[in-house]
Write an enzyme that holds these catalytic residues in place. Structure first.
Site, PDB file in Angstrom:
ATOM      1  N   THR A 173     -22.398 -18.238  23.208  1.00 55.65           N
ATOM      2  CA  THR A 173     -23.493 -17.355  22.997  1.00 55.65           C
ATOM      3  C   THR A 173     -23.705 -16.665  24.194  1.00 55.65           C
ATOM      4  O   THR A 173     -23.409 -17.209  25.354  1.00 55.65           O
ATOM      5  CB  THR A 173     -24.483 -18.101  22.309  1.00 55.65           C
ATOM      6  OG1 THR A 173     -24.187 -18.768  21.125  1.00 55.65           O
ATOM      7  CG2 THR A 173     -25.958 -17.282  22.211  1.00 55.65           C
ATOM      8  N   ARG A 191     -23.778 -19.808   7.304  1.00 47.55           N
ATOM      9  CA  ARG A 191     -24.490 -20.643   8.328  1.00 47.55           C
ATOM     10  C   ARG A 191     -25.066 -19.919   9.564  1.00 47.55           C
ATOM     11  O   ARG A 191     -24.621 -18.972  10.168  1.00 47.55           O
ATOM     12  CB  ARG A 191     -23.271 -21.519   8.979  1.00 47.55           C
ATOM     13  CG  ARG A 191     -23.825 -22.569  10.294  1.00 47.55           C
ATOM     14  CD  ARG A 191     -23.203 -21.913  11.450  1.00 47.55           C
ATOM     15  NE  ARG A 191     -24.033 -22.887  12.602  1.00 47.55           N
ATOM     16  CZ  ARG A 191     -24.041 -22.672  13.883  1.00 47.55           C
ATOM     17  NH1 ARG A 191     -23.753 -21.311  14.207  1.00 47.55           N
ATOM     18  NH2 ARG A 191     -24.336 -23.235  14.608  1.00 47.55           N
ATOM     19  N   GLY A 213     -27.057 -20.423  13.201  1.00 51.28           N
ATOM     20  CA  GLY A 213     -27.276 -21.352  14.517  1.00 51.28           C
ATOM     21  C   GLY A 213     -28.617 -21.086  14.880  1.00 51.28           C
ATOM     22  O   GLY A 213     -29.651 -20.583  14.101  1.00 51.28           O
ATOM     23  N   ASP A 214     -28.793 -21.489  16.006  1.00 56.78           N
ATOM     24  CA  ASP A 214     -30.050 -21.346  16.768  1.00 56.78           C
ATOM     25  C   ASP A 214     -30.529 -19.985  17.387  1.00 56.78           C
ATOM     26  O   ASP A 214     -31.483 -19.537  17.600  1.00 56.78           O
ATOM     27  CB  ASP A 214     -29.894 -22.442  17.712  1.00 56.78           C
ATOM     28  CG  ASP A 214     -29.227 -22.343  18.960  1.00 56.78           C
ATOM     29  OD1 ASP A 214     -28.053 -21.678  18.695  1.00 56.78           O
ATOM     30  OD2 ASP A 214     -29.581 -22.734  20.070  1.00 56.78           O
ATOM     31  N   THR A 270     -27.383 -22.127  24.858  1.00 59.07           N
ATOM     32  CA  THR A 270     -25.950 -21.988  24.138  1.00 59.07           C
ATOM     33  C   THR A 270     -25.719 -23.308  23.542  1.00 59.07           C
ATOM     34  O   THR A 270     -26.123 -24.252  24.312  1.00 59.07           O
ATOM     35  CB  THR A 270     -24.978 -21.248  25.062  1.00 59.07           C
ATOM     36  OG1 THR A 270     -25.287 -22.020  26.374  1.00 59.07           O
ATOM     37  CG2 THR A 270     -25.615 -19.803  25.218  1.00 59.07           C
ATOM     38  N   GLY A 271     -24.647 -23.474  22.856  1.00 58.08           N
ATOM     39  CA  GLY A 271     -24.088 -24.699  22.460  1.00 58.08           C
ATOM     40  C   GLY A 271     -24.660 -25.102  21.124  1.00 58.08           C
ATOM     41  O   GLY A 271     -24.569 -24.010  20.086  1.00 58.08           O
ATOM     42  N   GLY A 312     -26.432 -25.310  18.018  1.00 57.43           N
ATOM     43  CA  GLY A 312     -27.325 -24.734  17.350  1.00 57.43           C
ATOM     44  C   GLY A 312     -28.010 -25.868  16.397  1.00 57.43           C
ATOM     45  O   GLY A 312     -29.153 -25.952  16.465  1.00 57.43           O
TER      46      GLY A 312
END
Ligand code: ASP
Length: 307
Positions: free
Chosen positions: A164, A192, A194-195, A215-216, A218
């Site tokens: 991200t 879906r 994510g964060d 990042t990573g 979420g």
């Protein structure tokens, strides 16, 4: 004036600094930088060159937050448009809402005349190669199957498991802003989120205390409200280093964390614009920082916190 980016943001950092030097706001700067990352065809985790979902569709997520007022805009699962970050900004500026998703987001994009774009051929080929590797031929022939859930369990990005872009900036007037943009997990289940579009999870900014983005995985940071916590811990008196460490520790303390393989990288600023980065997971990570007193941006090592 300050700009801080996660990995992948390097292509936008000069545009952000130029915007600030020309008298632009932090909000202008983070949007300008994120647009360049979204347009970078070599980036497979942001924009329409990002690896698509299980159905081969680019579904993009982005958010932007203004530290002056905590005004925020975000879009999720957006299909058919090149710059989700600019649409997030339009949500912030034109609507009484914070987050638009899916068809409603695309409808709004058409209404404001946003630039359209489709998944790039290279990203499509990556998806086809992934299918060929993981899905038996008889299922591939009738793809998508009625049950997608078993395939969502297989998701893993061939290049880097997650990615991200986070851009944080502080302008000449001392205001801060954060932009986050992503194509999300490679081969994710359709729909879906994510964060990245979730204010408080992947993005938070409050001029009074600082800013943070992630990042990573979420799925972890949504559960821990990670970006919000980094800023809140600073509000409660922690330094930016301590705040990042506490938030990373909250993630590592998730008892069932290992159900999803991966890592989280947090980048943050304190009220004065001092940067910090911390990451969980096997590999150490970096962030890129540029303050206007420095001749050029500098890549710095994030702290590496292991369980
Ligand atoms: N945080 C993003 C998400 O969960 C993806 C990533 O950074 O790898 O969608």
């Amino acid at each position: 004036m300050i700009v801080l980016t996660s990995r992948g943001g390097e292509v936008g950092i000069a545009a952000a600094m130029e915007t600030l030097r020309a008298g632009g706001t932090a909000l202008d700067a983070v949007e300008a930088a994120a647009r360049l990352v979204e347009a970078d065809p070599t980036n497979h985790t942001v924009g329409v060159s990002g690896w698509p979902n299980l159905l081969g569709q680019a579904e993009l997520d982005a958010s932007i937050m203004d530290g002056r007022t905590r005004a925020s805009g975000a879009v999720g699962a957006l299909q058919g448009y090149r710059h989700p970050i600019s649409l997030a900004r339009q949500v912030l500026e034109r609507l009484p809402h914070v987050l638009l998703v899916g068809e409603g987001a695309a409808r709004f994009a058409a209404e404001v005349g946003a630039e359209t774009a489709e998944l790039t051929p290279e990203a499509r080929q990556g998806w086809e190669a992934w299918l060929a590797l993981h899905v038996p031929q008889d299922v591939r022939r009738v793809w998508p199957p009625r049950e997608l859930a078993p395939y969502a369990q297989l998701t893993a990005d061939p290049e880097q498991p997650r990615g991200t872009v986070n851009i944080l900036a502080q302008d000449g007037a001392g205001h801060q802003a954060v932009a986050v943009s992503t194509s999300g997990w490679a081969w994710k289940h359709p729909g879906r989120l994510g964060d990245s579009p979730i204010i408080g999870a992947g993005n938070y900014c409050d001029d009074r205390y600082g800013a943070a983005a992630c990042t990573g995985v979420g799925e972890w940071t949504i559960r821990c409200s990670t970006a919000r916590c980094v800023v809140l811990y600073q509000q409660l008196g922690a330094t930016v280093e301590e705040a990042c460490r506490r938030a990373a520790r909250d993630l590592l303390d998730l008892p069932d964390r290992r159900r999803i393989a991966g890592w989280v990288n947090i980048v943050a600023l304190d009220r004065q614009g001092r940067p910090y980065g911390i990451s969980t997971g096997a590999e150490p990570r970096c962030y890129t920082f540029w303050s206007d007193g420095m001749a050029a941006p500098e890549t710095r090592q994030s702290e590496h916190l292991v369980a």
